[in-house]
Design a protein around this motif. Structure first.
Motif, PDB file in Angstrom:
ATOM      1  N   LYS A 246       0.837  -1.199   0.000  1.00  0.00           N
ATOM      2  CA  LYS A 246       0.000   0.000   0.000  1.00  0.00           C
ATOM      3  C   LYS A 246       0.871   1.247   0.000  1.00  0.00           C
ATOM      4  N   ASP A 247       0.265   2.376  -0.371  1.00  0.00           N
ATOM      5  CA  ASP A 247       0.990   3.640  -0.343  1.00  0.00           C
ATOM      6  C   ASP A 247       0.833   4.283   1.041  1.00  0.00           C
ATOM      7  N   ALA A 248       1.308   5.515   1.166  1.00  0.00           N
ATOM      8  CA  ALA A 248       1.281   6.183   2.473  1.00  0.00           C
ATOM      9  C   ALA A 248      -0.133   6.438   2.963  1.00  0.00           C
ATOM     10  N   GLN A 249      -1.103   6.496   2.044  1.00  0.00           N
ATOM     11  CA  GLN A 249      -2.510   6.715   2.419  1.00  0.00           C
ATOM     12  C   GLN A 249      -3.266   5.398   2.607  1.00  0.00           C
ATOM     13  N   LYS A 250      -2.537   4.265   2.625  1.00  0.00           N
ATOM     14  CA  LYS A 250      -3.106   2.925   2.822  1.00  0.00           C
ATOM     15  C   LYS A 250      -3.919   2.461   1.626  1.00  0.00           C
ATOM     16  N   ARG A 251      -3.753   3.106   0.463  1.00  0.00           N
ATOM     17  CA  ARG A 251      -4.400   2.635  -0.759  1.00  0.00           C
ATOM     18  C   ARG A 251      -3.527   1.562  -1.405  1.00  0.00           C
ATOM     19  N   ILE A 252      -4.152   0.620  -2.094  1.00  0.00           N
ATOM     20  CA  ILE A 252      -3.436  -0.533  -2.634  1.00  0.00           C
ATOM     21  C   ILE A 252      -2.652  -0.148  -3.878  1.00  0.00           C
ATOM     22  N   VAL A 253      -1.364  -0.511  -3.883  1.00  0.00           N
ATOM     23  CA  VAL A 253      -0.495  -0.279  -5.038  1.00  0.00           C
ATOM     24  C   VAL A 253      -0.835  -1.297  -6.118  1.00  0.00           C
ATOM     25  N   LEU A 254      -1.012  -0.846  -7.356  1.00  0.00           N
ATOM     26  CA  LEU A 254      -1.453  -1.695  -8.459  1.00  0.00           C
ATOM     27  C   LEU A 254      -0.414  -1.752  -9.568  1.00  0.00           C
ATOM     28  N   ASN A 255      -0.580  -2.725 -10.467  1.00  0.00           N
ATOM     29  CA  ASN A 255       0.275  -2.771 -11.652  1.00  0.00           C
ATOM     30  C   ASN A 255      -0.342  -1.923 -12.761  1.00  0.00           C
ATOM     31  N   ASP A 256       0.206  -2.013 -13.962  1.00  0.00           N
ATOM     32  CA  ASP A 256      -0.244  -1.158 -15.064  1.00  0.00           C
ATOM     33  C   ASP A 256      -1.655  -1.485 -15.537  1.00  0.00           C
ATOM     34  N   TYR A 257      -2.197  -2.625 -15.099  1.00  0.00           N
ATOM     35  CA  TYR A 257      -3.550  -3.012 -15.508  1.00  0.00           C
ATOM     36  C   TYR A 257      -4.553  -2.918 -14.351  1.00  0.00           C
ATOM     37  N   HIS A 258      -4.199  -2.189 -13.304  1.00  0.00           N
ATOM     38  CA  HIS A 258      -5.080  -1.932 -12.159  1.00  0.00           C
ATOM     39  C   HIS A 258      -5.349  -3.175 -11.318  1.00  0.00           C
ATOM     40  N   SER A 259      -4.460  -4.162 -11.377  1.00  0.00           N
ATOM     41  CA  SER A 259      -4.621  -5.328 -10.522  1.00  0.00           C
ATOM     42  C   SER A 259      -3.482  -5.388  -9.506  1.00  0.00           C
ATOM     43  N   VAL A 260      -3.671  -6.208  -8.482  1.00  0.00           N
ATOM     44  CA  VAL A 260      -2.693  -6.337  -7.402  1.00  0.00           C
ATOM     45  C   VAL A 260      -1.518  -7.180  -7.905  1.00  0.00           C
ATOM     46  N   PRO A 261      -0.299  -6.679  -7.853  1.00  0.00           N
ATOM     47  CA  PRO A 261       0.842  -7.429  -8.425  1.00  0.00           C
ATOM     48  C   PRO A 261       0.976  -8.852  -7.893  1.00  0.00           C
ATOM     49  N   SER A 262       0.687  -9.065  -6.625  1.00  0.00           N
ATOM     50  CA  SER A 262       0.829 -10.404  -6.046  1.00  0.00           C
ATOM     51  C   SER A 262      -0.402 -11.283  -6.273  1.00  0.00           C
ATOM     52  N   HIS A 263      -1.487 -10.687  -6.761  1.00  0.00           N
ATOM     53  CA  HIS A 263      -2.726 -11.423  -7.026  1.00  0.00           C
ATOM     54  C   HIS A 263      -3.363 -10.784  -8.265  1.00  0.00           C
ATOM     55  N   GLU A 264      -2.910 -11.183  -9.434  1.00  0.00           N
ATOM     56  CA  GLU A 264      -3.289 -10.468 -10.654  1.00  0.00           C
ATOM     57  C   GLU A 264      -4.734 -10.703 -11.079  1.00  0.00           C
ATOM     58  N   ASN A 265      -5.431 -11.595 -10.398  1.00  0.00           N
ATOM     59  CA  ASN A 265      -6.867 -11.763 -10.659  1.00  0.00           C
ATOM     60  C   ASN A 265      -7.715 -10.843  -9.792  1.00  0.00           C
ATOM     61  N   VAL A 266      -7.059  -9.956  -9.044  1.00  0.00           N
ATOM     62  CA  VAL A 266      -7.755  -9.024  -8.148  1.00  0.00           C
ATOM     63  C   VAL A 266      -7.504  -7.595  -8.604  1.00  0.00           C
ATOM     64  N   PHE A 267      -8.551  -6.899  -8.984  1.00  0.00           N
ATOM     65  CA  PHE A 267      -8.480  -5.507  -9.418  1.00  0.00           C
ATOM     66  C   PHE A 267      -9.029  -4.610  -8.301  1.00  0.00           C
ATOM     67  N   VAL A 268      -8.572  -3.366  -8.285  1.00  0.00           N
ATOM     68  CA  VAL A 268      -9.042  -2.403  -7.285  1.00  0.00           C
ATOM     69  C   VAL A 268      -9.455  -1.135  -8.022  1.00  0.00           C
ATOM     70  N   VAL A 269     -10.665  -0.656  -7.745  1.00  0.00           N
ATOM     71  CA  VAL A 269     -11.178   0.522  -8.431  1.00  0.00           C
ATOM     72  C   VAL A 269     -11.605   1.573  -7.409  1.00  0.00           C
ATOM     73  N   GLY A 270     -11.347   2.834  -7.731  1.00  0.00           N
ATOM     74  CA  GLY A 270     -11.854   3.931  -6.908  1.00  0.00           C
ATOM     75  C   GLY A 270     -10.970   4.314  -5.746  1.00  0.00           C
ATOM     76  N   ASP A 271     -11.605   4.654  -4.621  1.00  0.00           N
ATOM     77  CA  ASP A 271     -10.921   5.265  -3.487  1.00  0.00           C
ATOM     78  C   ASP A 271      -9.860   4.371  -2.851  1.00  0.00           C
TER      79      ASP A 271
END
Length: 354
Positions: A246-271
């Motif tokens: 996560k970043d300093a604001q506790k938001r999830i860090v994503l890859n270039d396709y908006h998914s979690v690098p360690s779990h690429e079947n999981v996307f995060v949208v919005g806040d």
């Protein structure tokens, strides 16, 4: 069968569904939307609900109906990313093949003692309803303190003044001028608008403690018959509890396709997503369009294209029903035009999604 699960029917989730339902979907795909409410609620309008200038029905939009869509109502208790399972309160676990997390945000109280207990909120439709009830039951000349003079605080203060001009409204902000994220000209315009209407702007404030009917600014007590907190947000606690980067604001860090690098079947949208722009409905919708494109390519076993940087067209805010402010195409706007633009965008959103 492959199951796509969307957690949260906010702006991002709604746009993903809209884009997917306009395309050809795999025959073996099912889509499950999980939300605590049986409708999408327009969070950008919660300030008006709390102030009493918009009805509950006015800010609700029904979820789409589609043969591939199943909707589950309930509270999410946790997400097991390793097992691909969602744990729900009072329901069976929900398994997924692909997950989109769009659980939104909640108030951030910056470790101010008593702020989470003795202030009202406009972060959810439920809390906005409670805030409406409290504010509109106040007697004449009651004092309302609003902590935080960003977009939400400014819109709430202006709308509350229009709804209840008899109230004494105090708007507390840490900055030298309000709306620090906007061009200085806009902050000065809005501050003057408040001063002309006897809404007190308390600049360079530092709220150190909150007690019942009292907030402490630089340690000095200020009586308020009611206090509303609009001084910051953070991702939903379920997201903050996930063991991912996560970043300093506790938001999830994503890859270039908006998914979690360690779990690429999981996307995060919005806040809850770590993006180079401040969280907003517009940002969630723009990101959602890209996620929908990536999903479509993956289901066709095609490599998704490189996604372009998300561009924000502008930001608009209201000052009651007749005035507004904002930035469109890097141009500051004040007066009736930005208010009309915002009303038009809201009308189009409701009629396009409803």
């Amino acid at each position: 069968m492959k199951r796509l699960v969307l957690l949260g029917g906010g702006y991002g989730g709604m746009r993903i569904l809209q884009k997917l339902f306009a395309s050809d979907l795999p025959e073996d795909l099912t889509i499950t939307l999980v939300d605590r409410n049986p409708y999408h609620s327009m969070k950008t309008e919660y300030y008006a609900l709390a102030a009493g200038t918009a009805s509950d029905h006015h800010i609700r939009v029904q979820f789409p109906v589609h043969k591939k869509l199943e909707i589950k109502y309930g509270e999410i208790t946790s997400i097991d990313l390793d097992s691909n399972v969602i744990h729900l309160n009072d329901d069976d676990d929900l398994a997924y093949d692909t997950l989109v997390i769009g659980l939104g945000c909640e108030d951030k109280y910056h470790n101010v003692p008593g702020a989470d207990v003795h202030t009202l909120s406009i972060q959810t439709i439920d809390s906005s309803r409670r805030t409406y009830e409290v504010l509109n039951n106040l007697g004449a000349k009651s004092v309302v303190g609003i902590v935080g003079a960003g977009l939400s605080g400014v819109e709430l203060a202006s709308e509350l003044h229009e709804s209840r001009p008899d109230l004494q409204i105090k708007l507390f902000d840490r900055g030298h001028t309000i709306l620090s994220a906007f061009p200085e000209r806009l902050g000065k315009y809005v501050q003057s608008w408040f001063e002309e209407r006897n809404v007190e702007v308390v600049s360079e404030s530092n709220i150190t403690k909150v007690e019942p009917n009292t907030l402490f600014n630089h340690g000095e007590p200020v009586h308020c018959d009611s206090i509303v907190w609009t001084a910051g947000i953070q991702p939903n606690k379920i997201v903050r509890d996930l063991d991912v980067e996560k970043d300093a604001q506790k938001r999830i860090v994503l890859n270039d396709y908006h998914s979690v690098p360690s779990h690429e079947n999981v996307f995060v949208v919005g806040d809850c997503a770590s993006l180079p722009h401040a969280p907003s409905a517009q940002l969630a919708e723009e990101q959602a369009e890209q996620i929908a494109l990536v999903l479509q390519k993956q289901w066709k076993k095609e490599t998704p294209p490189a996604l372009p940087p998300i561009k924000i067209k502008g930001t608009l805010g209201s000052l009651g029903s007749k005035h507004g402010f904002g930035v469109m195409a890097n141009r500051p706007l004040t007066g009736r035009v930005p208010r009309l633009l915002k009303s038009g965008i809201l009308w189009m959103y409701k009629n396009h999604n409803g």
